[in-house]
Each structure stands twice: as structure tokens, then as C-alpha cells.
Write an enzyme that holds these catalytic residues in place. Sequence first.
Site, PDB file in Angstrom:
ATOM      1  N   GLY A 185       0.821  -1.209   0.000  1.00 58.08           N
ATOM      2  CA  GLY A 185       0.000   0.000   0.000  1.00 58.08           C
ATOM      3  C   GLY A 185       0.855   1.260   0.000  1.00 58.08           C
ATOM      4  CB  SER A 186       0.005   4.687   1.111  1.00 57.09           C
ATOM      5  OG  SER A 186      -1.187   4.735   0.350  1.00 57.09           O
ATOM      6  CB  THR A 187       4.584   1.991   3.432  1.00 58.43           C
ATOM      7  OG1 THR A 187       4.157   0.713   2.954  1.00 58.43           O
ATOM      8  CG2 THR A 187       3.949   2.279   4.783  1.00 58.43           C
ATOM      9  CG  PHE A 188       5.954   0.456  -2.919  1.00 62.37           C
ATOM     10  CD1 PHE A 188       6.954  -0.411  -2.509  1.00 62.37           C
ATOM     11  CD2 PHE A 188       5.918   0.835  -4.251  1.00 62.37           C
ATOM     12  CE1 PHE A 188       7.886  -0.898  -3.411  1.00 62.37           C
ATOM     13  CE2 PHE A 188       6.843   0.359  -5.163  1.00 62.37           C
ATOM     14  CZ  PHE A 188       7.833  -0.513  -4.740  1.00 62.37           C
TER      15      PHE A 188
END
Length: 562
Positions: A283-286
Site C-alpha cells: 500500500g501507501s508506504t511504497f
Amino acid sequence: MMTGLIGRLLYLMAFQSDYYYAKAQALHERERAIKAARGRILDANGKVLADNKTVCTVSVIHSQMKEPEKVISVLSKELGIPASEIKKRVEKVSSIERVKTNVEKTVGDTIREYGLSGVKVDEDYKRYYPYDSLASKVLGFTGGDNQGIIGLEVKYENILKGKPGKILTTTDARGVELEDMGENRQDPIPGDDLQLSLDANIQEYVQQAALKVMEEKQAERVSVLLMNPQNGEIYACVNVPEFNLNEPFKLEENQKAKGGKEKQDLLNQMWRNPCLNDTYEPGSTFKIITMSAGLEEGVVSVNDHFFCPGYKIVDDRRIHCAKRTGHGAENFVQGAQNSCNPVFIEVGLRLGVERYYKYFQQFGLLKKTGVDLPGEAGTIMHKKENMGDVELATVSFGQSFQITPIQLATTVSSLINGGNRITPHFGVMVRSADGKKAKKIPYPVETGIISEETSKTVRQILETVVSEGSGKNAKIEGYAIGGKTATSQTLPRSANRYISSFLGFAPAENPKILGLCIIHNPQGIYYGGTIAAPVIRNIFSNVLPYMGIQKKEDVQEGRKAE
């Protein structure tokens, strides 16, 4: 004829005497192995995490038995083994027959006091873990033969195992030991100790924090990884629920299996280390990776402006933002603070498949991290030739592919530390059992995966995500924290199962610690910024002072006092 026999005899006496003497000796010598003490595993402060407990091995020698019935009775009583089983071993005609290993020393001493002929009680070692479940999926455990089975115990087997010794006794032709000949003993060589970067105090605190959020959110499991982003040393690796290392084959009451295979499958699942054995959709940590590649390549700058209507159309696909009503006009930094999907889709599309893939390789995402634990899984990514704009768009904000938590933590560490791809690891030093020799374990570092300038910009943007954006629940007064939230949905999407996570680091300007918290299938509110960010805030609030990292005002006050 006679001349030939005499010649043969002379030949044997002159040239083959040593060979036949050795064979004769072998017929009258009995060998018993002595296990070597396994090297200990120590934490960063020298605290013993894996030790040895003295136990005994009880054996019988058929040819020396004078009172077989008494031997059967005594061993059955003291060892808790049916008399019929003992009888089989006592009656077996062999040089030596092992009855039971890992016998408690008190029981072994009791059997020895009977003074039974033909019964041997040799001291042995059994692995013992003083902290039971602490770091169970990292340390691993040993089997009945004292060999490592999982975790660091198997990874560092050659260092920890030592060299067995032996006891040689001389017997007559009937196999009875000759008492006046005594024993010839070759002492074992103990294994070397392994010192880790893992800190038992930090591990214990993180384990409690992970258990707390797992219970509060009725989650399936929680993983938390803490590491030094500058050199890859891992301070804590928690995967709750953990298991008791002193009873590694014991399942929970609700997991009792019907058959052998089912039980083994449950045990294998219980022993897995999800931080490196399992992949997940980050998800958004990427978005940190997309941000770094975009800034490094020059396709985006901090002042670039975007407009988010709540979605972005890519080819024939409408891809939504988490905020369906849209964020409206925003610059790139605000897009990061808002964790806006359309902004990062646009950055990905500007890079294009070729350049995006180039950075995937450059950042090390398509190879394993090399962490010093067995069974590391690799990244599951679209093949470049199968990657169109839609796939590129979804990858840009962390969906439609899978990586391991250790890979994400390692890659982000390398992007915020100035651009040095480090190797995550637990083992830092090998020490001889007597403490006289010590050897540091080296790990490879790949320099220049991004520029110092880009790395600094990434740190600054991620600091604003915590101070002003979606990561505000990780904020700690007096500390500059950088970080990124994430909420991803597992497949199939219709199941409504989520993974909530937060990746944070501190101090933002010169990171000394990076933390990643992943909560699997939390019930109720499942947003990473709401439930995972506070876990890292709680951990950092306690760990940063413990590590001697002062708050900004404390540092300033100290300077004024000087």
C-alpha cells in the site's frame, strides 16, 4: 609350500603389523560420543537468549549386564518408560544401546547411584531459552540431536555447534569392559557464541506493544520491525503471536490437529517469520519508493502542482483516491502528506515502465535483502513486458504486487540514509567460548543507489507527513519523526480484509532508527494512520530515550547550560 607360508607370515609381520594391530584394537574398543556445548546466543548487551542446560543420556550395554531384571525395573521406574520397551533395549545384542536422551540431570544422578553394571549415564546438553517466547521466530530452536531447526539456530549452525568428543573403553573378547584399562577421553570443543544486534529490552517492550494492539483490534497477527537504517542492524523483530521456544512442538488448545500432516502444517505456520518468510501488498508506504525514483530522475519536484478530483483515469480504468471527493489543488509535498493516489500515479506515469523498472533494480527491490535468517521470500512483481500503464499506476501507490516487510524496511532505510543499500542482519560478532577471541561479521553495502540530495529531500517530505499530514498520530513532541501511513486491502477485495501499517524513522534529519508496524485484518477502524502510527509513536517514545537520543529542547537546553 612351507616356504610360501613362511614368506607370507614374514610379510604380514614386517609390513602389515600396524594395520592388523589397529583392527584388533578396534574389535576391543567401544566408543561413546560426548556432545559439545552449543555456543550461546547473546543480545546486544550480552544478555543470554539461548543457553545450555546439563542433561543426561542413558544407555545400556548388553554384554556387561549382570542383573537385567533389576536394570529393566529401575530404568522403567526412573525414566517413565514401559518395562517392555526397556526390555527390548536390554536384550538387544549391540555394542551400546541408547535408552533415552535429554534426561534431567537429577534423574541421571539417581540412576548412576544404583551402580548397575551395563548401564551408562553420560552428561549431555539440551538447549534452553531463558525468556521462553521472546524473539522465538528469530532465534529458532534445536532438535533432539541439538542441531538447529529454524531461525538463527540453523543459520549459524556451523558456528554454534562445536565439535563432539568421545569416550573410548577397552573390552575383552566378550565385550566386557576391562576395568584396569580405564577410559580414554577426548574432550569436546564447545561452539562459539553469537552476539546479536537484537536488544532484549527493546524486543520485550515491542512485543508487549504488538500484543496490546492485536488484542485491542482483534487482529490475526501483528509484525513490528525496528532497525538501524544506517547499517542494517536489527534491534527488534516481533511477530505476535510468538511461541514458547522451550516447548516448540506444543500447539494452542484451539489448534489441536487430527493427523500428523495437519499438525505439522500448523507447526510450520506457527514457526514462520512473516517479516521475511511472507509477502504482502504494502500500500501507501511504497509511495516512498515512487517519490524517490521520481525526484532522482527529475520528473517531479517539491513545487510541482497537481489536481485531485478523487480519481485518475488511466487507459480505460478509473482509479480512485482514498478520498473519493478529491483533494483538489495540491503541490507534491501536500500530495505526500495527503497520501494522494492520483499524484503518485502521475509520477509513475511520468517515469514510464522502463525508467520505473530501472529504479526497481537500482534500489534492490528485485533481489533478496540477504538477511541472516533462512527462508527469505522474494518480491512478486509484474514482468516488465507485461506491465502497461494500468499496472504501472497501481504499483506507483503500492498495489497489485507483493514484497516482504524486511524488503520494504531495508529499501526505505537505503533511501533515507544517503543512498547506501545496506544488508539487514542480527548477527554482529562471533566470540569464542572462553571469551579470548572475537570476530566481527561483515555485511555488503551498495553505495550510491540515489544521491545524497534526493535522500535529504525524501527525509524532509516524510517529516512533514508526520508533522502536518496523514501520519500525525506518530508525532512526538521534541522529536522530528519522518514516516508514511498505509492501508491496503487483501485479495479477494470482496472479503473486506485489510492490512494497516506505518513506517516511521527518527530523528528525521539523521535517522538512527526505523520502525515498521503491520497489523493484519484488524476489526473496526482499520486505517494505518489511525491504528498503526500510534504503535510506532508509543515504541519510539520509549526506545529513543533508551538509545540516548535526546529531544531537541533537551539538546538546546544542554547547550545553553554549557
